[in-house]
Design an enzyme around this catalytic site. Structure first.
Site, PDB file in Angstrom:
ATOM      1  N   ASP A   2      -3.413  -0.987  -0.913  1.00 50.46           N
ATOM      2  CA  ASP A   2      -4.028   0.035  -0.039  1.00 50.46           C
ATOM      3  C   ASP A   2      -2.969   0.545   0.944  1.00 50.46           C
ATOM      4  O   ASP A   2      -1.892  -0.023   1.040  1.00 50.46           O
ATOM      5  CB  ASP A   2      -5.196  -0.579   0.748  1.00 50.46           C
ATOM      6  N   ASP A   5      -3.176   0.483   4.251  1.00 48.51           N
ATOM      7  CA  ASP A   5      -3.561  -0.009   5.567  1.00 48.51           C
ATOM      8  C   ASP A   5      -4.387   1.089   6.261  1.00 48.51           C
ATOM      9  O   ASP A   5      -5.050   1.859   5.578  1.00 48.51           O
ATOM     10  CB  ASP A   5      -2.339  -0.455   6.379  1.00 48.51           C
TER      11      ASP A   5
HETATM   12  N1  ADE Z   1      -4.054  -7.431   2.109  1.00 52.58           N
HETATM   13  C1  ADE Z   1      -4.280  -6.359   1.347  1.00 52.58           C
HETATM   14  N2  ADE Z   1      -4.304  -5.230   2.088  1.00 52.58           N
HETATM   15  C2  ADE Z   1      -4.063  -5.603   3.364  1.00 52.58           C
HETATM   16  C3  ADE Z   1      -3.950  -4.912   4.577  1.00 52.58           C
HETATM   17  N3  ADE Z   1      -4.081  -3.592   4.646  1.00 52.58           N
HETATM   18  N4  ADE Z   1      -3.713  -5.619   5.693  1.00 52.58           N
HETATM   19  C4  ADE Z   1      -3.570  -6.972   5.624  1.00 52.58           C
HETATM   20  N5  ADE Z   1      -3.666  -7.677   4.501  1.00 52.58           N
HETATM   21  C5  ADE Z   1      -3.909  -7.006   3.372  1.00 52.58           C
END
Ligand code: ADE
Length: 272
Positions: A209, A211
């Site tokens: 993703d 974040d």
């Molecule tokens: N693991 C997968 N995506 C994450 C994110 N955006 N922040 C922290 N850990 C994650």
């Protein structure tokens, strides 16, 4: 020279390692308590491989509750010399789109609620963490990824946050301003403990993703993350299987000294 034993820690979405000959789940006891799960021990082309699902089968341990010391201790007791951590992460860079595999080079540790050392009471040691990953192990992972046609980028900084909540927008922008590339909740203190245990360590960070900073992608959504993980778990397993087939059978001395990290690190007198 010792034989290479390959350890694999599987993060979210990776709870087993198919293709291990003679594989068994083995319970390993440690002085630090229970590891996340039993360890899956088997062989690939004659190489001993030890797999541990970091969150346990069924995903029962949250990042702050994982017993990182027991996990690393159990892997060490099984003879692991080289440890690959396969972990889901968020992207802090436009060019690291979901689905990309990042071979991390540096970490920034922002976790605060986990024991971080085997050396706490009675015996003091300060190991170097200047170069937290073993470049030779990363060379082999990179070659395995190329051989399997898995797109990966070498280099980058992993921000380890406490969680379990995802970052606020403000935090996400802050970490970007620090030049971090990916963000996750688990590779620290794992990398520090691997160094204290004199195990070569490397991270394969699977981007799931953007974040929360990315204006076109909105908030982090665990269901979307799980879908990307499902799509990529197979690539990760192929990469690890190829690594196990191709890595030299003799453990190669680590260029940054991971496998002799304690040689000059102990402060407590030996007779204490
Ligand atoms: N693991 C997968 N995506 C994450 C994110 N955006 N922040 C922290 N850990 C994650």
């Amino acid at each position: 020279m010792t034989d290479c034993v390959l350890g694999v820690i599987g993060g979210s979405g990776i709870y087993d390692l198919p293709g291990l000959a003679g594989a068994e789940w083995v319970r390993v006891e440690t002085p630090w308590g229970e590891p996340s799960d039993d360890l899956r021990i088997g062989h690939i082309d004659g190489l001993k491989v030890v797999f541990l699902p970091r969150h346990g089968r069924g995903h029962v341990h949250s990042p702050s509750d994982i017993n990182y010391r027991a996990n690393i201790d159990a892997l060490k007791r099984c003879g692991v010399t080289d440890l690959v951590s396969v972990s889901a992460c968020g992207s802090l860079k436009e060019e690291l789109a979901p689905g990309t595999f990042v071979l991390v080079e540096q970490f920034i540790d922002r976790t605060f609620a986990r024991p971080k050392s085997f050396f706490a009471s009675g015996c003091v040691a300060h190991v170097s963490m200047a170069y937290p990953v073993s470049p030779r192990l990363v060379d082999h992972i990179e070659a395995a990824a190329r051989a399997e046609g898995v797109t990966c980028r070498r280099g980058g900084t992993y921000l380890a946050m406490e969680g379990p909540q995802f970052s606020s927008l403000g935090e996400s922008h802050l970490y970007r301003s620090w030049g971090c590339d990916v963000i996750g909740m688990t590779n620290m203190p794992e990398a520090k403990l691997a160094r204290e245990a004199e195990i070569c360590y490397a991270t394969v960070a699977m981007v799931t993703d953007y974040d929360s900073w990315h204006p076109d992608h909105g908030e982090v959504d665990i269901q979307a993350i799980l879908q990307v993980l499902r799509d990529n778990a197979h690539n990760a397993q192929r990469l690890v299987a190829r690594l196990a087939r191709d890595i030299p059978r003799r453990h190669e001395p680590c260029p940054v000294g991971s496998d002799r990290a304690l040689d000059h690190a102990l402060m407590t007198a030996p007779d204490k």
